[in-house]
Enzyme design. Structure first.
Site, PDB file in Angstrom:
ATOM      1  N   CYS A   1       1.181  -0.624   0.508  1.00 46.99           N
ATOM      2  CA  CYS A   1      -0.048   0.019   0.031  1.00 46.99           C
ATOM      3  C   CYS A   1       0.743   1.136   0.209  1.00 46.99           C
ATOM      4  O   CYS A   1       0.741   2.327  -1.581  1.00 46.99           O
ATOM      5  CB  CYS A   1      -1.066   0.306   0.988  1.00 46.99           C
ATOM      6  SG  CYS A   1      -1.934  -1.189   0.791  1.00 46.99           S
TER       7      CYS A   1
ATOM      8  N   ARG B  99       5.884  -8.016  -1.133  1.00 44.39           N
ATOM      9  CA  ARG B  99       5.624  -6.646  -1.977  1.00 44.39           C
ATOM     10  C   ARG B  99       6.506  -5.195  -1.417  1.00 44.39           C
ATOM     11  O   ARG B  99       5.983  -5.070  -0.519  1.00 44.39           O
ATOM     12  CB  ARG B  99       4.310  -6.178  -2.144  1.00 44.39           C
ATOM     13  CG  ARG B  99       3.246  -7.820  -2.753  1.00 44.39           C
ATOM     14  CD  ARG B  99       1.849  -7.360  -3.168  1.00 44.39           C
ATOM     15  NE  ARG B  99       0.622  -7.753  -1.832  1.00 44.39           N
ATOM     16  CZ  ARG B  99      -0.406  -7.432  -2.172  1.00 44.39           C
ATOM     17  NH1 ARG B  99      -0.682  -7.442  -3.018  1.00 44.39           N
ATOM     18  NH2 ARG B  99      -1.648  -7.973  -1.176  1.00 44.39           N
TER      19      ARG B  99
HETATM   20  C1  UDX Z   1      -6.027  -4.760  -2.060  1.00 45.92           C
HETATM   21  C2  UDX Z   1      -6.917  -3.775  -2.553  1.00 45.92           C
HETATM   22  O1  UDX Z   1      -7.414  -3.931  -4.061  1.00 45.92           O
HETATM   23  C3  UDX Z   1      -5.676  -2.790  -3.094  1.00 45.92           C
HETATM   24  O2  UDX Z   1      -6.079  -1.436  -3.779  1.00 45.92           O
HETATM   25  C4  UDX Z   1      -5.038  -2.081  -1.956  1.00 45.92           C
HETATM   26  O3  UDX Z   1      -4.654  -1.283  -2.409  1.00 45.92           O
HETATM   27  C5  UDX Z   1      -4.526  -3.352  -1.508  1.00 45.92           C
HETATM   28  O4  UDX Z   1      -5.386  -4.229  -0.452  1.00 45.92           O
HETATM   29  P1  UDX Z   1      -5.541  -6.804  -2.053  1.00 45.92           P
HETATM   30  O5  UDX Z   1      -6.745  -7.357  -1.393  1.00 45.92           O
HETATM   31  O6  UDX Z   1      -3.602  -7.260  -1.126  1.00 45.92           O
HETATM   32  O7  UDX Z   1      -5.617  -5.609  -2.707  1.00 45.92           O
HETATM   33  O8  UDX Z   1      -4.770  -7.429  -3.562  1.00 45.92           O
HETATM   34  P2  UDX Z   1      -4.350  -9.073  -4.201  1.00 45.92           P
HETATM   35  O9  UDX Z   1      -4.230  -9.247  -2.542  1.00 45.92           O
HETATM   36  O10 UDX Z   1      -3.572  -8.763  -5.293  1.00 45.92           O
HETATM   37  O11 UDX Z   1      -5.518  -9.374  -4.207  1.00 45.92           O
HETATM   38  C6  UDX Z   1      -6.852  -9.077  -5.190  1.00 45.92           C
HETATM   39  C7  UDX Z   1      -7.520 -10.412  -5.851  1.00 45.92           C
HETATM   40  O12 UDX Z   1      -8.434 -10.317  -6.936  1.00 45.92           O
HETATM   41  C8  UDX Z   1      -6.308 -11.779  -5.856  1.00 45.92           C
HETATM   42  O13 UDX Z   1      -6.924 -12.478  -4.940  1.00 45.92           O
HETATM   43  C9  UDX Z   1      -7.012 -11.584  -7.806  1.00 45.92           C
HETATM   44  O14 UDX Z   1      -6.379 -13.335  -8.278  1.00 45.92           O
HETATM   45  C10 UDX Z   1      -8.424 -11.443  -7.371  1.00 45.92           C
HETATM   46  N1  UDX Z   1      -9.148 -10.935  -8.640  1.00 45.92           N
HETATM   47  C11 UDX Z   1      -8.770  -9.802  -9.481  1.00 45.92           C
HETATM   48  C12 UDX Z   1     -10.049 -11.006  -9.321  1.00 45.92           C
HETATM   49  O15 UDX Z   1     -10.637 -12.245  -8.582  1.00 45.92           O
HETATM   50  N2  UDX Z   1     -10.334 -10.904 -11.149  1.00 45.92           N
HETATM   51  C13 UDX Z   1      -9.394 -10.268 -11.505  1.00 45.92           C
HETATM   52  O16 UDX Z   1     -10.094  -9.879 -12.960  1.00 45.92           O
HETATM   53  C14 UDX Z   1      -8.707  -9.269 -11.446  1.00 45.92           C
HETATM   54  C1  UDX Z   2      -1.419  -0.041   5.423  1.00 46.31           C
HETATM   55  C2  UDX Z   2      -2.377   0.530   6.332  1.00 46.31           C
HETATM   56  O1  UDX Z   2      -2.058   0.954   7.640  1.00 46.31           O
HETATM   57  C3  UDX Z   2      -3.278   0.339   6.742  1.00 46.31           C
HETATM   58  O2  UDX Z   2      -4.322   1.624   7.023  1.00 46.31           O
HETATM   59  C4  UDX Z   2      -3.911   0.046   4.491  1.00 46.31           C
HETATM   60  O3  UDX Z   2      -5.245  -0.588   4.647  1.00 46.31           O
HETATM   61  C5  UDX Z   2      -3.493  -0.690   4.152  1.00 46.31           C
HETATM   62  O4  UDX Z   2      -1.344   0.379   4.051  1.00 46.31           O
HETATM   63  P1  UDX Z   2       0.396  -2.424   6.151  1.00 46.31           P
HETATM   64  O5  UDX Z   2       1.024  -1.948   4.575  1.00 46.31           O
HETATM   65  O6  UDX Z   2      -0.865  -3.624   5.893  1.00 46.31           O
HETATM   66  O7  UDX Z   2      -1.002  -1.368   6.667  1.00 46.31           O
HETATM   67  O8  UDX Z   2       1.225  -1.856   7.016  1.00 46.31           O
HETATM   68  P2  UDX Z   2       1.592  -0.904   8.438  1.00 46.31           P
HETATM   69  O9  UDX Z   2       0.990  -1.193   9.356  1.00 46.31           O
HETATM   70  O10 UDX Z   2       0.778   0.553   8.322  1.00 46.31           O
HETATM   71  O11 UDX Z   2       2.859  -1.111   7.709  1.00 46.31           O
HETATM   72  C6  UDX Z   2       3.746  -1.243   6.637  1.00 46.31           C
HETATM   73  C7  UDX Z   2       5.080  -0.246   6.750  1.00 46.31           C
HETATM   74  O12 UDX Z   2       5.309   0.951   7.315  1.00 46.31           O
HETATM   75  C8  UDX Z   2       5.854  -1.397   7.069  1.00 46.31           C
HETATM   76  O13 UDX Z   2       7.072  -1.647   6.278  1.00 46.31           O
HETATM   77  C9  UDX Z   2       6.025  -0.761   8.086  1.00 46.31           C
HETATM   78  O14 UDX Z   2       7.756  -1.486   8.785  1.00 46.31           O
HETATM   79  C10 UDX Z   2       6.515   0.666   8.196  1.00 46.31           C
HETATM   80  N1  UDX Z   2       6.154   1.128   9.384  1.00 46.31           N
HETATM   81  C11 UDX Z   2       4.640   1.282  10.519  1.00 46.31           C
HETATM   82  C12 UDX Z   2       7.467   1.819   9.649  1.00 46.31           C
HETATM   83  O15 UDX Z   2       8.436   1.692   8.861  1.00 46.31           O
HETATM   84  N2  UDX Z   2       7.653   2.433  11.356  1.00 46.31           N
HETATM   85  C13 UDX Z   2       5.971   3.176  11.889  1.00 46.31           C
HETATM   86  O16 UDX Z   2       6.231   3.416  13.247  1.00 46.31           O
HETATM   87  C14 UDX Z   2       5.094   1.798  11.221  1.00 46.31           C
END
Ligand code: UDX
Ligand code: UDX
Length: 433
Positions: A260, A327
């Site tokens: 993200c 990722r």
């Molecule tokens: C989500 C949100 O979609 C993204 O916008 C956000 O920034 C991060 O979280 P995430 O749930 O992590 O993404 O995505 P991912 O784990 O890549 O899953 C997407 C799923 O959609 C996959 O299982 C893929 O197979 C499915 N997919 C994709 C479909 O079923 N149909 C499609 O056409 C494309």
């Molecule tokens: C993030 C957002 O927190 C969540 O709200 C959104 O829906 C998806 O993106 P996520 O990517 O799962 O969630 O992890 P997060 O706990 O936010 O950490 C993101 C990155 O920031 C990690 O690499 C973590 O190590 C880093 N981080 C986080 C720091 O380096 N310092 C901090 O204090 C907090």
């Protein structure tokens, strides 16, 4: 209620499972047959604490079903959540084709009123675009509403975050859709923010950009701490007690990764550009994040001095603890840069080694932290997994060629490490000699 989710990723699977647990009838569709087969057999596509148990329970109780055809899900759901991925394009703009294709499929297959909710992180105005796509493709005069309901869950705490969110954001322009969404979210106790669709979309990008900026802010402060002899951990605590600042997301480290922050902050810069705004602050956030990894690599190389024939042990590969997600993990950059200088790599991570094997080559993957320490010239902490916090340091020291720990996550107390006989280097804290 009858609910559907399209896309069984982190967002879709967590959302669907929680809605099933709350008593709704839920169908999840995903394009990947393998993923669907696995889910029907209780095998999760990724490691997420608590998810597996909840999926198995709700499948058994027949409230949760997985299908590989979107049309079943479209027919079933009164509310359809679009949760397909929105990956970055080469130029960091958001790839919207998966969301758009799902919108077309919904339009072509729906036979009654639907609330179509986009949960994926998307640029502002995507809701308007989805509305237009559905209007252009719908067969008869069937009513529908589009809602933006961004997801804020964090990997590693996805179920808890979905069951106990800080807030629920509902962007809609129809009272009918708002009432349905309110009813659906009724059992979840959290502030409900009802707004227009574009504001809801912007809340998501602005929130992630703000959090990323908070991390880059503290990482910048860490650099000043290193130069001035202050301690960034103490500075963060002192700042965090101010309610206006708040203590979370002030951990200095090796920069943010994950699916993200890196992509969403870049995408937000592109969105701003489209509207004629140069988002200088967010550009600096990204730049500082890139530098943070480079500075860490330089720190390792400078400490090892002559890099020939050196071997380091890496503890932690995933972008954060409690997930196997690789990722944009900072470990990828750090390890590849060390390898460029001929440094040999041993590594251990509790969950992400299978995924790492496809990304990081020429790495000796180890069974535990001790094996990863054996015959190494430095032990490097890249992810703050709990199991690294309490190690047998006497054993580690006896296994290493050289008792040196370089900690990218500040998980140890510098005085304790020195007492254990290590040279200990961390982020934004002066070295205790
Ligand atoms: C989500 C949100 O979609 C993204 O916008 C956000 O920034 C991060 O979280 P995430 O749930 O992590 O993404 O995505 P991912 O784990 O890549 O899953 C997407 C799923 O959609 C996959 O299982 C893929 O197979 C499915 N997919 C994709 C479909 O079923 N149909 C499609 O056409 C494309
Ligand atoms: C993030 C957002 O927190 C969540 O709200 C959104 O829906 C998806 O993106 P996520 O990517 O799962 O969630 O992890 P997060 O706990 O936010 O950490 C993101 C990155 O920031 C990690 O690499 C973590 O190590 C880093 N981080 C986080 C720091 O380096 N310092 C901090 O204090 C907090």
């Amino acid at each position: 209620m009858n609910i559907s989710a399209i896309g069984a990723g982190y967002v879709g699977l967590s959302t669907a499972t929680v809605f099933a647990e709350l008593g709704n009838n839920v169908i999840v569709a995903d394009i990947s047959k393998e993923k669907i087969n696995n889910l029907n057999n209780g095998v999760m596509p990724f490691f997420e604490p608590g998810l597996k148990e909840l999926v198995i329970k709700n499948v058994k109780e027949k409230r949760l079903k997985f299908v590989d055809k979107n049309n079943y899900a479209i027919e079933h759901g009164d509310v359809i959540f679009i949760c397909v991925g929105t990956p970055p394009k080469e130029n960091w703009e958001t790839e919207l084709k998966y969301v758009e294709n799902v919108a077309i499929e919904i339009a072509k297959n729906m036979t009654s009123y639907k609330v179509i909710v986009h949960k994926s992180t998307v640029p502002v105005e995507t809701g308007d675009n989805i509305k237009k796509i559905i209007n252009d493709n719908v067969k008869e005069n069937i009513n529908f509403d589009v809602v933006s309901n961004p997801e804020f869950l964090r990997e590693g705490t996805a179920i808890k975050d979905t069951l106990e969110p800080d807030r629920i954001v509902i962007g809609a322009d129809s009272d009918r859709a708002i009432d349905i969404m309110k009813k659906l979210y009724g059992p979840i106790k959290a502030p409900l923010i009802i707004t227009d669709i574009r504001s809801a979309e912007l809340i998501k990008h602005a929130s992630n950009a703000f959090l990323a900026t908070k991390i880059s802010f503290i990482n910048s402060v860490a650099r000043i701490c290193e130069r001035s002899g202050a301690d960034v951990e103490n500075v963060a605590v002192g700042m965090g007690y101010d309610k206006r600042i708040a203590k979370d997301f002030l951990n200095a480290g090796i920069g943010y990764g994950g699916s993200c922050f890196p992509k969403d902050s870049q995408a937000f810069i592109k969105i701003a550009e489209k509207y004629g705004y140069d988002y200088k602050l967010l550009k600096a956030t990204n730049e500082i994040n890139e530098e943070q990894k480079q500075i860490f690599v330089k720190k390792i190389k400078d400490t090892l001095k002559n890099n020939d024939n050196k071997k380091v042990g890496i503890l932690g590969l995933s972008f954060k603890p409690n997930t196997d997600d690789m990722r944009f993990a900072p470990s990828i950059y750090v390890i590849q840069e060390l390898q460029k200088d001929g440094i040999k790599i041993k590594a251990y991570d509790p969950e992400s080694m299978e995924k790492s094997k496809n990304i990081l080559k020429d790495v000796e993957y180890c069974k535990n932290p001790y094996e990863a320490s054996e015959n190494t010239d430095a032990l490097i902490i890249l992810t703050e997994w709990n199991e690294f916090k309490e190690l047998d340091f006497k054993r580690i020291k006896s296994l290493m060629n050289n008792p040196l720990i370089i900690d990218g996550r500040n998980i140890y107390n510098p005085d304790d490490m020195v007492k254990e006989g290590f040279r200990y280097i961390s982020i934004g804290r002066k070295e205790v000699k």
